[in-house]
Design a protein around this motif. Structure first.
Motif, mmCIF file in Angstrom:
data_model
loop_
_atom_site.group_PDB
_atom_site.id
_atom_site.type_symbol
_atom_site.label_atom_id
_atom_site.label_comp_id
_atom_site.label_asym_id
_atom_site.label_seq_id
_atom_site.Cartn_x
_atom_site.Cartn_y
_atom_site.Cartn_z
ATOM 1 N N TYR A 165 0.844 -1.193 0.000
ATOM 2 C CA TYR A 165 0.000 0.000 0.000
ATOM 3 C C TYR A 165 0.883 1.249 0.000
ATOM 4 O O TYR A 165 1.918 1.271 0.651
ATOM 5 C CB TYR A 165 -0.879 -0.010 1.251
ATOM 6 N N PRO A 166 0.528 2.306 -0.742
ATOM 7 C CA PRO A 166 -0.687 2.538 -1.532
ATOM 8 C C PRO A 166 -0.469 2.344 -3.027
ATOM 9 O O PRO A 166 -1.162 2.952 -3.836
ATOM 10 C CB PRO A 166 -0.973 4.008 -1.229
ATOM 11 N N PHE A 212 -1.101 -3.376 -4.789
ATOM 12 C CA PHE A 212 -1.764 -3.717 -3.535
ATOM 13 C C PHE A 212 -3.263 -3.898 -3.756
ATOM 14 O O PHE A 212 -3.872 -4.860 -3.283
ATOM 15 C CB PHE A 212 -1.516 -2.621 -2.491
ATOM 16 N N PHE A 213 -3.876 -2.987 -4.484
ATOM 17 C CA PHE A 213 -5.327 -2.995 -4.666
ATOM 18 C C PHE A 213 -5.774 -4.162 -5.546
ATOM 19 O O PHE A 213 -6.728 -4.863 -5.215
ATOM 20 C CB PHE A 213 -5.781 -1.669 -5.279
ATOM 21 N N ASP A 222 -4.607 -7.728 -4.080
ATOM 22 C CA ASP A 222 -5.338 -8.003 -2.860
ATOM 23 C C ASP A 222 -6.781 -8.409 -3.149
ATOM 24 O O ASP A 222 -7.350 -9.261 -2.461
ATOM 25 C CB ASP A 222 -5.318 -6.757 -1.964
#
Length: 616
Positions: free
Chosen positions: A391-392, A396-397, A400
């Motif tokens: 993150y950020p 990560f997004f 995940d």
């Protein structure tokens, strides 16, 4: 043709115009406009995309279609040159054009001193056009034409430096491996026509419920075989690492925006079919999970700068197929998008390192490059953090979400394997960074930073690698109208635990890599370790393939020498020689000699009498 159709035509054909322009100077010395015009054409395409984009946000199920002319009309089969932009293809077009534009700009500096400068940009723009053709087609047959165009352009670009035997071999291997898979895809398209009477997406997807589950399963498997080849899934994966023989900008384009993403796009595009055959989706998810850890494990010990990044691509493709196989198509497309930015950034950074190190690729022969290549190092660190899922940053997004989806579906075995893969990804990413930039110097080169043009072209990718993940909700909301969206709601406390676990795993991998290589910690006798040798030799799969090829060649040689030459050719030659001999003997009938003519007449009469006696 309406305004939308005009825009669509410009988006598609502008890169082709750039390729043809550069092709006019293919046999001449470097001509800078061979790069400038294709770049301008890509900018024009990208402007048209941005002009069309608001309609896709404001109008539900919006799409633009373009039918140029009839293509094949025979019997009950009719297909035209039809193209379409909907929400799914719009995302792919944006990714392809953004990455391709920046790679083109970067290539001006990278290929500056290459004698085939003009030819390179001709092939590179043709690559982009083929990918756009694939993405924008409104039917499976048109997609297959673009599919084959991408394969041809990859062969031209991987083997661009054809005077190197390794480059020629790598290009041929990629081409042949994909032809094997493409046979499966072509059979799948035949099955689609046989069952649906059409290959147009609208007809096929709307009538899917009327087709038997067996036929749909067979179609799904055959299409996925094609995707396995393009996206280098096991066991058709060996070409991907060897494709690093091509120029580095080609590697960035293949691994980020074209070629390997085509297989994932095919599954996402065909989601109405795969929704009806969940058993095939489960198989895709399990294979993707295997590939994720399989490729990550090989990257752990590899010493080749570009091959490590290539194995990383293979591993991340596995993640994408997991999401698509479980029915989370929007997450697969989201990870494809974010991955394109940080992976192309990594490859372009590797190109800078190669230039600085006089084309050296062995990362154990580098070290202490942070100071002379500060900007490249920072950009590659950004890309590696994104790849590791911290993150950020974007990775990560998207990564995940794949882990969350796997856990939500109850496939805890897949979730654990993907977590281990995430740990390995973080470890080998920072192993690469440590050995290249931070460990003590292990070379005699005098490295220098890349040109400003090359660095500037990488900057937008770095920004996108940082911020693109924050568009997750926008991405999800946008694709609701175009994809079957599964509910990803999960208990908040469980979600927090999953996120913390994923972050802990990634950070642990990073810290372990830094500790081992900063402290110069060495594992005793690692080079004689069986596991190390297994990973370094890619599980001996290439050797297994080579053994198969050598065996096949030996059998072919035996059949050629012993059967073809000594038996088949001998029999054919005997027949031919008998006719030649008969011709030589009977030629005397036509020499005008009366004695010979009378003799042949007597022989003929005698033969007729003998036949009559035998018959009667």
């Amino acid at each position: 043709m309406d305004n939308g159709g005009n825009m669509l035509a410009i988006i598609l054909f502008a890169p082709l115009f750039g390729s043809l322009f550069a092709g006019l100077f293919i046999f001449r010395k470097k001509f800078i406009f061979s790069a400038v015009i294709p770049i301008i054409c890509l900018i024009v395409s990208l402007i048209c995309v941005f002009l069309m984009l608001p309609k896709f946000f404001t109008q539900e199920h919006y799409k633009e279609v373009l039918s140029i002319t009839d293509w094949i009309v025979t019997g009950r089969f009719s297909i035209d040159f039809g193209f379409m932009i909907d929400g799914i293809s719009m995302i792919m077009i944006l990714v392809v054009l953004i990455v391709s534009l920046l790679v083109h700009i970067y290539s001006i500096g990278y290929m500056e001193n290459d004698n085939c400068f003009n030819k390179f940009f001709c092939f590179l723009s043709a690559f982009v056009f083929s990918m756009l053709f694939l993405v924008m087609s409104d039917n499976f047959l048109g997609l297959f034409i673009g599919w084959e165009g991408v394969g041809l352009c990859s062969w031209l670009l991987i083997g661009f430096w054809y005077h190197k035997n390794t480059a020629s071999f790598a290009a041929n291997e990629a081409f042949v491996m994909n032809r094997i898979a493409d046979l499966g895809m072509l059979l799948g398209i035949f099955m689609i026509f046989f069952n649906f009477g059409s290959v147009k997406y609208d007809i096929v997807f709307s009538d899917a419920l009327e087709i038997s589950e067996f036929s749909l399963t067979l179609i799904g498997i055959l299409l996925f075989i094609g995707a396995m080849g393009k996206s280098a899934q096991f066991p058709l994966h060996t070409w991907l690492a060897n494709a690093m023989e091509g120029p580095t900008p080609v590697s960035a384009l293949i691994h980020a925006a074209t070629m390997v993403t085509a297989g994932v796009y095919l599954i996402i595009r065909s989601h109405p079919l795969y929704d009806l055959i969940p058993s095939v989706g489960i198989f895709i998810a399990y294979l993707g999970t295997f590939v994720a850890i399989f490729a990550a494990s090989m990257a752990l010990v590899n010493k080749d700068l570009k091959r490590i990044i290539a194995y990383s691509t293979l591993s991340q493709l596995g993640y994408m197929f997991v999401a698509a196989g479980l029915g989370y198509y929007w997450i697969a497309l989201f990870h494809l998008t974010t991955h394109a930015f940080f992976k192309s950034l990594l490859f372009l950074g590797a190109g800078n390192v190669m230039h600085a190190m006089e084309d050296e690729l062995n990362i154990t022969k580098m070290g202490s490059l942070f100071k002379p290549l500060k900007y490249t190092a920072i950009l590659m660190i950004i890309a590696s953090i994104a790849l590791s899922g911290i993150y950020p940053f974007a990775g990560f997004f998207s990564k995940d979400k794949i882990l969350e989806a796997t856990f939500l579906e109850g496939h805890y075995d897949l979730w654990i394997v993907l977590l281990i893969s995430a740990f390995l990804t973080a470890f080998y990413s920072f192993r690469l960074l440590m050995l290249v930039f931070f460990v003590p110097k292990n070379h005699n080169s005098h490295p220098h930073e890349a040109s400003n043009l090359m660095l500037i072209s990488m900057l937008p990718l770095a920004i996108l690698a940082i911020i693109s993940g924050f568009f997750e909700k926008t991405f999800h909301h946008y694709l609701i109208n175009y994809l079957s969206i599964k509910d990803t709601q999960i208990d908040y406390s469980i979600l927090v635990i999953l996120i913390i676990t994923a972050l802990f795993v990634a950070v642990s991998g990073i810290l372990l890599a830094i500790f081992i290589y900063y402290k110069k910690y060495k594992i005793n006798n690692i080079h004689s370790n069986i596991v190390y040798k297994l990973l370094l030799n890619q599980y001996y799969i290439p050797r297994l393939y080579n053994t198969f090829i050598r065996t096949y060649k030996a059998i072919s040689d035996f059949l050629w020498k012993e059967i073809d030459l000594k038996i088949i050719d001998y029999v054919v030659d005997c027949i031919a020689n008998s006719f030649i001999l008969a011709g030589n003997k009977t030629r005397k009938m036509q020499n005008g000699n009366l004695s010979y003519s009378l003799m042949f007449m007597i022989c003929g009469i005698f033969a007729m009498l003998v036949i009559l006696l035998l018959l009667f």
